[in-house]
Design an enzyme around this catalytic site. Structure first.
Site, short mmCIF file in Angstrom:
data_model
loop_
_atom_site.label_atom_id
_atom_site.label_comp_id
_atom_site.label_asym_id
_atom_site.label_seq_id
_atom_site.Cartn_x
_atom_site.Cartn_y
_atom_site.Cartn_z
N LYS A 23 0.85 -1.21 0.00
CA LYS A 23 0.00 0.00 0.00
C LYS A 23 0.88 1.26 0.00
O LYS A 23 0.63 2.19 -0.76
CB LYS A 23 -0.88 -0.01 1.25
CG LYS A 23 -1.47 1.33 1.62
CD LYS A 23 -2.19 1.23 2.95
CE LYS A 23 -2.50 2.59 3.55
NZ LYS A 23 -1.31 3.34 3.97
N ASN A 24 1.91 1.25 0.86
CA ASN A 24 2.71 2.47 1.01
C ASN A 24 3.64 2.70 -0.17
O ASN A 24 4.32 3.72 -0.23
CB ASN A 24 3.50 2.43 2.31
CG ASN A 24 2.58 2.67 3.51
OD1 ASN A 24 1.41 3.00 3.34
ND2 ASN A 24 3.11 2.50 4.70
N ARG A 93 -4.39 10.14 3.76
CA ARG A 93 -3.17 10.90 3.93
C ARG A 93 -2.21 10.82 2.72
O ARG A 93 -1.57 11.80 2.35
CB ARG A 93 -2.50 10.34 5.19
CG ARG A 93 -1.09 10.68 5.40
CD ARG A 93 -0.96 11.93 6.19
NE ARG A 93 0.42 12.40 6.14
CZ ARG A 93 0.81 13.56 6.64
NH1 ARG A 93 -0.07 14.34 7.22
NH2 ARG A 93 2.04 13.94 6.56
N ASP A 117 -5.19 8.50 9.13
CA ASP A 117 -5.25 7.76 10.38
C ASP A 117 -5.16 8.67 11.60
O ASP A 117 -4.51 9.70 11.57
CB ASP A 117 -4.06 6.81 10.44
CG ASP A 117 -4.12 5.76 9.36
OD1 ASP A 117 -5.24 5.49 8.89
OD2 ASP A 117 -3.07 5.24 9.00
N ASP A 305 4.38 0.76 11.79
CA ASP A 305 3.13 0.15 11.33
C ASP A 305 2.92 -1.26 11.90
O ASP A 305 1.82 -1.80 11.82
CB ASP A 305 3.07 0.10 9.79
CG ASP A 305 2.83 1.49 9.20
OD1 ASP A 305 2.46 2.40 9.95
OD2 ASP A 305 3.01 1.65 7.97
N VAL A 327 7.95 7.11 16.42
CA VAL A 327 7.60 7.76 15.15
C VAL A 327 6.30 8.55 15.23
O VAL A 327 6.26 9.73 14.86
CB VAL A 327 7.56 6.72 14.00
CG1 VAL A 327 7.25 7.41 12.66
CG2 VAL A 327 8.88 5.97 13.90
C1 UD1 Z 1 4.45 6.82 5.96
C2 UD1 Z 1 3.50 5.64 5.85
C3 UD1 Z 1 3.03 5.20 7.22
C4 UD1 Z 1 4.24 4.91 8.10
C5 UD1 Z 1 5.18 6.10 8.11
C6 UD1 Z 1 6.46 5.84 8.89
C7 UD1 Z 1 2.41 5.97 3.73
C8 UD1 Z 1 1.16 6.24 3.02
N1 UD1 Z 1 2.35 6.01 5.06
O1 UD1 Z 1 3.71 7.91 6.51
O2 UD1 Z 1 2.25 4.01 7.08
O3 UD1 Z 1 3.78 4.66 9.42
O4 UD1 Z 1 5.55 6.46 6.77
O5 UD1 Z 1 7.10 4.72 8.39
O6 UD1 Z 1 3.43 5.67 3.15
N2 UD1 Z 1 6.81 14.65 10.19
C9 UD1 Z 1 6.94 15.98 10.48
N3 UD1 Z 1 6.94 16.88 9.45
C10 UD1 Z 1 6.82 16.52 8.15
C11 UD1 Z 1 6.67 15.15 7.86
C12 UD1 Z 1 6.66 14.21 8.89
O7 UD1 Z 1 7.09 16.36 11.65
O8 UD1 Z 1 6.84 17.39 7.26
C13 UD1 Z 1 6.80 13.66 11.29
C14 UD1 Z 1 5.47 12.94 11.43
O9 UD1 Z 1 4.57 13.69 12.22
C15 UD1 Z 1 5.89 11.66 12.12
C16 UD1 Z 1 7.28 11.40 11.52
O10 UD1 Z 1 7.72 12.63 10.97
O11 UD1 Z 1 6.02 11.85 13.50
C17 UD1 Z 1 7.30 10.32 10.44
O12 UD1 Z 1 6.39 10.66 9.43
P1 UD1 Z 1 6.61 10.20 7.91
O13 UD1 Z 1 7.81 9.30 7.82
O14 UD1 Z 1 6.58 11.40 7.06
O15 UD1 Z 1 5.32 9.31 7.66
P2 UD1 Z 1 4.32 9.39 6.46
O16 UD1 Z 1 5.07 9.57 5.17
O17 UD1 Z 1 3.23 10.33 6.79
#
Ligand code: UD1
Length: 418
Positions: A23-24, A93, A117, A305, A327
């Site tokens: 999915k991701n 998202r 989520d 996850d 995370v």
């Molecule tokens: C993706 C995955 C999700 C997985 C996550 C971490 C998809 C669709 N989702 O989510 O299933 O749990 O990676 O492996 O691929 N953050 C910030 N600022 C930003 C971006 C992120 O502070 O601009 C923080 C987030 O709040 C979080 C952390 O960084 O605490 C990790 O987020 P991120 O790795 O970006 O996760 P997603 O890409 O949203």
């Protein structure tokens, strides 16, 4: 009203499952198709609810999308629209990953701030800072991320945290920028490597995929391609956990076991026998699992996850487990649901402390996100009686054919449409 599952506890799960594409990964690969005019084909796409939702987002941007079984065909226009519609985007998202491709193609993007989520605050500051470094202006206006640029140029970007989404958006904006971009502290997840491989097939010049430093040399244009989506390591790890929890014997095919190296090691620490193959693994758990400590971290660390699965396993393991979430801060919400099932668990900040009990006890419980929902089903499999898991539309977003796969392994599960 949403559907619910009735899960009957007590069965030992035995058999083989084949997992589909991640999915991701698939959602980002679909967005990447916007980078090249013409017909991109994705095979091994998972049949989950988020794929047609992403197709709607792309259609709103002017693409034609056809989904047939596990094949997604995307025809991208010469000039995509730059405004991703709120109704399509708000539902999940991952839709925010169109930001990078739209900036690359249109030099302009308006993307509604996504829903998704309930696992913690998910800001976009690193996505925006990355685009700004490439020469864009970006702000949040009327519930949308707005970005525009006269042109995009290469830059040196260091991420404060190896964010998966920020790495993807910056990467997809940089592939068509003028000059060289480096992304330091880039995410290294297998889904990032999959995206890099597809972009390379499209003609992008990228070095360092799977390492903390990505170097992207911008090119004038990309061409469409055909790409096989990488297997879903999270779904695979979920089935491995199901084997460990039910003292079962499950073979999982369709993924590279290296993508779950640490997770498989934790199963062994809990007392399971794990065999690794080229295209999967087998987990055999004969005795009650032993408590293990787990801390989630970006890849190659233990995936956030699978944190609900680690906690689920801990609830019936022998001893005390500490599970640390590094995370997403609000990902412990489902621990309260496990307590309803008789788990001896409490949370303190980003730690969950779980003392294993002999067996859980069935109760009605509510899913708060995809992985928590599946974690509750696994808990139901080791609870006495019938556990009602509500709000299972979350599970449909990430687990293709979930109830049938579970039945194939000997589990008893029924979907009730309210
Ligand atoms: C993706 C995955 C999700 C997985 C996550 C971490 C998809 C669709 N989702 O989510 O299933 O749990 O990676 O492996 O691929 N953050 C910030 N600022 C930003 C971006 C992120 O502070 O601009 C923080 C987030 O709040 C979080 C952390 O960084 O605490 C990790 O987020 P991120 O790795 O970006 O996760 P997603 O890409 O949203």
């Amino acid at each position: 009203m949403s559907d619910r599952y009735l899960v009957t506890g007590g069965a030992r799960l035995v058999g083989e499952v084949v997992v589909g594409g991640a999915k991701n990964s698939v959602l980002k690969l679909m967005a990447a198709a916007l980078l090249a005019e013409g017909r991109t084909v994705l095979t091994n796409a998972p049949e989950i609810a988020d794929v047609p939702l992403m197709a709607d987002v792309l259609r709103g941007l002017g693409a034609t999308v056809e989904i047939t079984g596990d094949t997604v065909v995307i025809d991208s226009p010469a000039e995509p629209e730059y405004h991703a519609d709120f109704d399509a985007v708000k539902q999940f998202r991952a839709s925010v990953c169109v930001l990078g491709p739209l900036m690359a193609r249109c030099k302009r993007a308006v993307v509604a701030l996504p829903g998704g989520d309930a696992i913690g605050s998910r800001p976009l500051d690193m996505h925006q800072a990355g685009l700004r470094a490439l020469g864009a202006r970006s702000s949040i206006e009327h519930g949308c991320v707005v970005a525009e640029a006269d042109s995009l140029h290469g830059a040196e970007i260091a991420l404060g945290f190896p964010s998966v989404g920020a790495t993807e958006n910056i990467l997809m904006a940089a592939v068509l920028a003028d000059g060289v971009t480096t992304i330091e502290n880039a995410a290294r997840e297998p889904e990032i490597v999959d995206l890099c491989e597809m972009l390379q097939q499209m003609g992008a010049v990228i070095d360092g995929a799977g390492t903390p430093t990505l170097t992207v040399t911008g090119v004038q244009a990309l061409h469409p391609t055909t790409h096989h989506v990488v297997g879903d390591r999270i779904v695979a790890g979920t089935w491995g956990t199901a084997a460990a929890m039910t003292r079962g014997d499950i073979t999982v095919r369709g993924i590279d076991p290296e993508h779950l190296r640490l997770v498989l090691k934790k199963f062994e620490d809990a007392g399971a026998r794990v065999d690794r193959f080229d295209d999967g693994f087998r987990v055999v758990q004969e005795k009650r699992p032993v408590a293990v400590n787990t801390a989630t971290l970006p890849f190659p660390g233990y995936p956030t996850d699978l944190q609900p699965m680690a906690i689920g396993l801990a609830t019936i393991s022998d001893g005390l487990s500490v599970v640390t979430e590094n995370v997403f801060e609000a990902r412990f919400r489902f621990v309260e649901e496990l307590v309803r099932l008789g788990a001896d668990a409490r949370t303190d900040g980003h730690h969950a402390v779980i003392r294993g009990v002999d067996a859980l006890s069935s109760a009605p419980v509510w899913s708060s996100d995809i992985r928590a929902g599946v974690g509750l089903v696994l808990a139901g499999l080791v609870a006495d009686g019938v556990t009602e898991v509500h709000d299972i539309e979350h599970i449909d977003r990430g687990y293709p054919d979930f109830e049938n796969q579970l039945r194939t392994l000997g589990g008893t599960i029924e979907r009730v449409r309210d």
